[in-house]
Design a protein around this motif. Sequence first.
Motif, PDB file in Angstrom:
ATOM      1  N   VAL A  92       0.845  -1.201   0.000  1.00  0.00           N
ATOM      2  CA  VAL A  92       0.000   0.000   0.000  1.00  0.00           C
ATOM      3  C   VAL A  92       0.877   1.246   0.000  1.00  0.00           C
ATOM      4  O   VAL A  92       0.658   2.187  -0.778  1.00  0.00           O
ATOM      5  N   VAL A  93       1.883   1.274   0.876  1.00  0.00           N
ATOM      6  CA  VAL A  93       2.792   2.423   0.940  1.00  0.00           C
ATOM      7  C   VAL A  93       3.552   2.565  -0.377  1.00  0.00           C
ATOM      8  O   VAL A  93       3.639   3.665  -0.954  1.00  0.00           O
ATOM      9  N   PHE A  94       4.101   1.442  -0.873  1.00  0.00           N
ATOM     10  CA  PHE A  94       4.830   1.502  -2.142  1.00  0.00           C
ATOM     11  C   PHE A  94       3.915   1.916  -3.285  1.00  0.00           C
ATOM     12  O   PHE A  94       4.294   2.751  -4.131  1.00  0.00           O
ATOM     13  N   GLY A  95       2.715   1.343  -3.330  1.00  0.00           N
ATOM     14  CA  GLY A  95       1.793   1.667  -4.411  1.00  0.00           C
ATOM     15  C   GLY A  95       1.386   3.123  -4.417  1.00  0.00           C
ATOM     16  O   GLY A  95       1.300   3.753  -5.479  1.00  0.00           O
ATOM     17  N   LEU A  96       1.142   3.693  -3.234  1.00  0.00           N
ATOM     18  CA  LEU A  96       0.779   5.106  -3.157  1.00  0.00           C
ATOM     19  C   LEU A  96       1.931   6.000  -3.612  1.00  0.00           C
ATOM     20  O   LEU A  96       1.727   6.967  -4.358  1.00  0.00           O
ATOM     21  N   CYS A  97       3.138   5.674  -3.176  1.00  0.00           N
ATOM     22  CA  CYS A  97       4.306   6.471  -3.583  1.00  0.00           C
ATOM     23  C   CYS A  97       4.534   6.378  -5.094  1.00  0.00           C
ATOM     24  O   CYS A  97       4.759   7.401  -5.766  1.00  0.00           O
ATOM     25  N   ALA A  98       4.476   5.162  -5.630  1.00  0.00           N
ATOM     26  CA  ALA A  98       4.681   4.976  -7.065  1.00  0.00           C
ATOM     27  C   ALA A  98       3.588   5.668  -7.874  1.00  0.00           C
ATOM     28  O   ALA A  98       3.861   6.312  -8.896  1.00  0.00           O
ATOM     29  N   ALA A  99       2.340   5.549  -7.419  1.00  0.00           N
ATOM     30  CA  ALA A  99       1.233   6.188  -8.133  1.00  0.00           C
ATOM     31  C   ALA A  99       1.374   7.702  -8.110  1.00  0.00           C
ATOM     32  O   ALA A  99       1.107   8.381  -9.109  1.00  0.00           O
ATOM     33  N   MET A 169       3.009  -6.610  -5.951  1.00  0.00           N
ATOM     34  CA  MET A 169       3.510  -5.232  -5.993  1.00  0.00           C
ATOM     35  C   MET A 169       2.672  -4.294  -6.857  1.00  0.00           C
ATOM     36  O   MET A 169       2.430  -3.147  -6.469  1.00  0.00           O
ATOM     37  N   PRO A 170       2.174  -4.670  -8.040  1.00  0.00           N
ATOM     38  CA  PRO A 170       1.539  -3.681  -8.926  1.00  0.00           C
ATOM     39  C   PRO A 170       0.097  -3.326  -8.586  1.00  0.00           C
ATOM     40  O   PRO A 170      -0.413  -2.326  -9.095  1.00  0.00           O
ATOM     41  N   PHE A 171      -0.602  -4.112  -7.764  1.00  0.00           N
ATOM     42  CA  PHE A 171      -2.050  -3.979  -7.667  1.00  0.00           C
ATOM     43  C   PHE A 171      -2.495  -2.603  -7.170  1.00  0.00           C
ATOM     44  O   PHE A 171      -3.359  -1.965  -7.781  1.00  0.00           O
TER      45      PHE A 171
END
Length: 293
Positions: A92-99, A169-171
């Motif tokens: 969730v943290v990684f996805g928010l940062c990447a997004a 990771m990508p979801f």
Amino acid sequence: MNSNLAGKSFNPESKTPQVSSIEKEKSWVKVALIGVAIAYLAVILFIPAINVFVQAFKGGVGPFIQNLTEPNFLHAVKLTILIALIVVPLNVVFGLCAAWVVARHRFRGRTFLISLLDIPFAVSPVVAGLMIVLLYGRNGWFGPLLAAANIKIIFATPAMILASAFITMPFVAREVIPVLEEAGSDQEEAAKTLGANDWQIFWRVTLPNIRWGLLYGVILTNARVMGEFGAVSVVSGNIAGKTQTLPLFVEEAYKQYQTQASFSAAVLLGALALVTLVLKEILERKTRIKDVE
């Protein structure tokens, strides 16, 4: 030429039989396609799913509950939940940062970064598990350093967490990126001009705009973590009572001819999938209502 036209009268009703035959043909094609789709789903999905429930409750409710109280099963459930509790927040943290980086910035290598996010979709889970073994195994790149520090990654919980994190990771990122791009940055810039700091902008402006997409990504991530088999099987060693998750327990119990225990665990995974589908449908309806408003 005019005399030929005058000798012929145009009757619109003369084409009615041809039109009705075309409509009948289209209706038959539609019915046939629906029938093929239902038959395919019945063979691939419905009948196997029903059979799992039939086999699980074949001996009654008592044996089913007894299978769900076995020590190896309980350990597999606890380990599966533990991995989900660690992996889901990380992604969730990684996805928010990447997004945020992808949706709010234009920079060289942006397309390459988006392609990197899609790698887990393209790579087989078994290959992903093998990559982790080649990195952190005894003979891997970091194997000697980890052995010297007495740190065990492969055939232990850390490797299972790494494998699950890579696969899922990508979801979150893939669900949040289009929502951020559609929302735009006007509200965030307006909040900044009014004196709001970055955290206030995120909690009060950005997060409410992306909440449904974020929850959708979290649900998909959690479901995939709990149901992951290939990558976890490679890095865990599938040791009963130690490194065995719920999907691995299903496979091992079936191999050991403990079919009812295997089907009982499969029912639990099926219930998880059903809950995921219900939540997914609710979130999709919420998103559609928001788009209409």
